[in-house]
Structure formats: structure tokens, C-alpha cells
Design an enzyme around this catalytic site. Structure first.
Site, PDB file in Angstrom:
ATOM      1  N   CYS A 104       1.004  -1.151  -0.127  1.00  0.00           N
ATOM      2  CA  CYS A 104      -0.016   0.075   0.171  1.00  0.00           C
ATOM      3  C   CYS A 104       0.728   1.344   0.084  1.00  0.00           C
ATOM      4  O   CYS A 104       0.233   2.359  -0.353  1.00  0.00           O
ATOM      5  CB  CYS A 104      -0.846  -0.009   1.187  1.00  0.00           C
ATOM      6  SG  CYS A 104      -2.264  -1.128   1.195  1.00  0.00           S
ATOM      7  N   HIS A 108      -2.971   7.005   3.871  1.00  0.00           N
ATOM      8  CA  HIS A 108      -3.537   5.728   3.386  1.00  0.00           C
ATOM      9  C   HIS A 108      -4.888   5.207   3.875  1.00  0.00           C
ATOM     10  O   HIS A 108      -5.021   5.517   4.944  1.00  0.00           O
ATOM     11  CB  HIS A 108      -2.323   4.619   3.399  1.00  0.00           C
ATOM     12  CG  HIS A 108      -2.957   3.285   2.917  1.00  0.00           C
ATOM     13  ND1 HIS A 108      -3.394   3.232   1.614  1.00  0.00           N
ATOM     14  CD2 HIS A 108      -2.890   2.074   3.319  1.00  0.00           C
ATOM     15  CE1 HIS A 108      -3.669   1.784   1.460  1.00  0.00           C
ATOM     16  NE2 HIS A 108      -3.597   1.267   2.689  1.00  0.00           N
ATOM     17  N   ASN A 128     -10.044   0.233   0.387  1.00  0.00           N
ATOM     18  CA  ASN A 128      -8.500   0.287   0.224  1.00  0.00           C
ATOM     19  C   ASN A 128      -8.232  -0.076  -0.915  1.00  0.00           C
ATOM     20  O   ASN A 128      -8.095  -1.173  -1.257  1.00  0.00           O
ATOM     21  CB  ASN A 128      -8.085  -0.548   1.389  1.00  0.00           C
ATOM     22  CG  ASN A 128      -6.615  -0.405   1.430  1.00  0.00           C
ATOM     23  OD1 ASN A 128      -5.759  -0.062   0.654  1.00  0.00           O
ATOM     24  ND2 ASN A 128      -5.903  -1.388   2.391  1.00  0.00           N
TER      25      ASN A 128
END
Ligand code: UT7
Length: 336
Positions: free
Chosen positions: A116, A256, A286
Site C-alpha cells: 500500500c 493511506h 482500500n
């Protein structure tokens, strides 16, 4: 000699049309909208459903929008870096495919996989090519088809992820704008908590691995959660303090988008007013390497030249980091 900095001069984004809601997920696995909203903060996510479409398609759409709005010809691009954990193929790089699909012919391109954190790692890597004076127009794109590695029978992971892409253009400036500081870190020990068991060289895909569902995301949620909360907050505070920033002088935090509770914990440690935090996890979930540019894309029209922005991230690897960006343009200049 005047130091060259790398400034973001435009943002593009793209999302698949199909919306996968919590209601639909609750028909697939034993979950509820209430559990997902309380524990993660996601209401819906976008999914690529068309046969034969991959990360490069959504990535190319984001890059095309970026080129159009910044009035940049594809031939002018020197370098394109794609951050992804869901490449179209093991090889060649998805960056090569995106370049081909967008007419970027005079550039070199390659992928970065940092889970990520991929977009931030790629952004800082790209900024160094600009700061060195070697290249003038560099595109960083985060592009994911997470739905290709999500097990939709596993309630622990299937609620979290979505597909999408975001891209930024980096250009040189000698003014005091752009990427001013960053800290990136990784700790490969964290792989035990978050990885894909099969499909790589250590365990190539086989009938057995497919039957065991080992080509999907494996995540020990709580271990990842704990590491994300402490590392993302620590590195954000460090970047804030060493640049003499505080909760008043920071204009935006771009975290994030993995879990609302992780975002809130980071903002609390930085003593930031929640209104300064970019959050779109409820709509897109996500999207791994695409979360940061998708936030910038959504907020672009509100951003002002001189805004102090902290980007921060945590992901598989483990990888994490933060960057201080002084925004280089009034975002409403692209308003239609
Ligand atoms: O972006 C890459 C980095 N990834 C992350 O940052 C993710 C970090 N981790 C997380 O966000 C959270 O740990 C999760 C969202 C993955 C899980 O939330 P949690 O609050 O840590 O839940 P848990 O794993 O501790 O599970 C609590 C309970 C369990 O039931 P029991 O054992 O207490 O009966 C789970 O089986 O919740 C259950 N559960 C669910 N219940 C309803 C797990 N998933 C679900 C679900 N719906 N979807």
C-alpha cells in the site's frame, strides 16, 4: 546553484463504474453493514467487472485524464512509474503497458511494488530523477485491481479492498514548492502477517494452491492494524516535527485509506483537526497503491498554492513512510 525540487503539477484519477456495496457483500459472506462501518469505515468500493480488463486499464484512464487536463503531450513524458501489487502480468511491467495504452513513447517506465506504500515510494523515487535535473516530466501512477486477489468467501479481507487508479505529474521547480522532505521505511519481517502465499517463485500456482485459495490476499488483521497505527503515526509526527510544522500550519493530511480507525489514530497523534484529513475510504475502500493519488484527485480543486500537505502510508512488506509536500498550484485552475 539553485536547487531543483520536484513539484506535483496535476492529478488524474479513474474508478470503475461498478459499485460493490456492504449490502451485496453481506449476501456473499457472514457480515453486516454495521460491522464494516464500525470496524473499517467502508460503505462501498468500486470493482472492475469487465472481462479482460486489468490494472493497466484503470491506470491508463487516470494517466489520460492527467495528460488532457495538464495539456501535456504523451511524447513529452520522460519517465512513468507505476505502483501496483496487482500487475496485469508477472511481466512485463504494468508501467510499460500503461505507457503503450496512453501513447507515451519517448519514456522509460517500470513498476514499484511496496504494498500500500507503493505510490509514496514511487513518488519519492520519481522526484529524485527530477531533482537531479535528468528528467522534466515524470508520471507516477498507482493502479490496482485488488478484486483480482481478493477472496470473496473470506469475510476478514473481502470487505476492505477496491479497484481504482490515480496519477500525478512531477515537474521541476526552483521555487520553494513541491516535495520538500520524506522518510520511507521497510521491514520484511512483516511479510508473515500480510502476503499472497502462492503464484510467485517460492510457490508457483498449481491445482493444489488454487484449491487451497492461496492466490488470494492473506492478512492477519490485528497484527497489521497494530503496526500500521504505530508506524504511520510515528513517521508522520517525525516529518511534521523536523519541518517545524504543527497542527495549525499543516493544511492537509493525506493518509493511506486502510481503516478509519488507523486514520483517526494518526490524526490524533498529530493533534490535527479531523477537517484537515482527506478521507474517502467510505466510497472507495482500500485501493492499495491508489489511495493517496485518489485523495489528491478528489480534493484537488480545494488545494491552494503553498498548502502544507503531509502524505503518509503503511502497507505490505511491511512498508511505511511520510512526505512533506508544499502544494505548487491553485487546484481550481483546472475547474471546468
Ligand atoms: O492496507 C494494507 C494494510 N492493511 C491494514 O492496514 C489492515 C489493518 N487491519 C484492519 O483494518 C483490521 O484488523 C480488520 C478490518 C482487518 C479487522 O478488524 P478487527 O477489528 O481487527 O477485527 P478482528 O480481526 O479482531 O475480528 C474481530 C471479530 C472476529 O470474531 P470473533 O473471533 O471475535 O468471534 C472476526 O471473526 O470480528 C469477526 N469478523 C467479522 N465479523 C463480521 C472479521 N471480519 C468480519 C466481518 N464481518 N467482515
Amino acid at each position: 546553484m539553485t536547487k531543483i525540487k520536484a513539484a506535483i503539477t496535476g492529478v488524474g484519477g479513474a474508478l470503475p463504474e461498478y459499485i460493490l456495496t456492504n449490502e451485496e457483500l453481506s449476501k456473499m459472506v457472514d457480515t453486516t453493514d454495521e460491522w464494516i462501518m464500525t470496524r473499517i469505515g467502508i460503505r462501498e468500493r468500486r470493482i472492475i467487472r469487465e472481462e479482460g480488463k486489468g490494472s493497466s486499464d484503470v491506470g491508463a484512464a487516470a494517466v489520460n485524464e492527467l495528460l488532457l487536463k495538464t495539456k501535456t503531450k504523451p511524447e513529452e513524458i520522460d519517465l512513468l512509474i507505476c505502483a501496483t501489487v496487482t500487475p496485469d502480468h508477472q511481466f512485463p511491467a504494468t508501467a510499460n503497458i500503461i505507457s503503450d495504452k496512453t501513447g507515451i513513447k519517448n519514456a522509460f517506465s517500470f513498476d514499484i511494488n511496496a504494498g500500500c506504500s507503493g505510490f509514496l515510494f514511487a513518488l519519492i523515487t520519481g522526484s529524485k530523477y527530477v531533482e537531479s535535473g535528468a528528467y522534466k516530466k515524470v508520471i507516477i501512477v498507482g493502479a490496482e485491481k485488488m478484486s483480482s486477489i481478493v477472496d470473496y468467501t473470506d469475510r476478514q479481507t473481502c470487505c476492505i479492498f477496491g479497484d481504482g487508479a490515480g496519477a500525478v505529474l512531477l515537474e521541476p521547480t526552483t521555487e520553494d514548492f513541491g516535495i520538500l522532505d520524506s522518510k520511507l521505511q521497510s521491514d520484511g519481517y512483516g511479510r508473515i502477517h500480510l502476503h499472497q502465499k502462492a503464484g510467485g517463485s517460492v510457490k508457483p500456482s498449481s491445482h493444489e494452491s488454487i484449491d487451497a485459495r492461496e492466490h488470494f490476499i492473506y492478512q492477519e488483521g490485528q497484527a497489521v492494524f497494530k503496526a500500521a497505527v504505530s508506524n504511520m503515526a510515528d513517521v508522520s509526527v517525525e516529518i511534521m516535527e523536523r519541518n517545524n510544522l504543527n497542527s495549525d500550519t499543516i493544511t492537509w493530511l493525506v493518509p493511506h485509506q486502510a481503516n478509519m480507525r488507523i486514520i483517526e489514530a494518526t490524526a490524533r497523534r498529530m493533534n490535527l483537526n479531523p477537517e484537515k484529513v482527506m478521507i474517502n475510504i467510505q466510497k472507495f475502500g482500500n485501493t492499495t497503491a491508489a489511495t493517496l493519488p485518489l485523495c489528491l484527485w478528489e480534493w484537488e480543486s480545494k488545494l491552494k498554492k503553498g498548502d502544507n500537505i503531509i502524505l503518509t502510508t503503511f502497507g505490505a512488506g511491511f512498508t511505511w513512510g511520510a512526505a512533506y509536500v508544499k502544494w505548487a498550484y491553485d487546484g481550481d485552475k483546472f475547474a471546468k
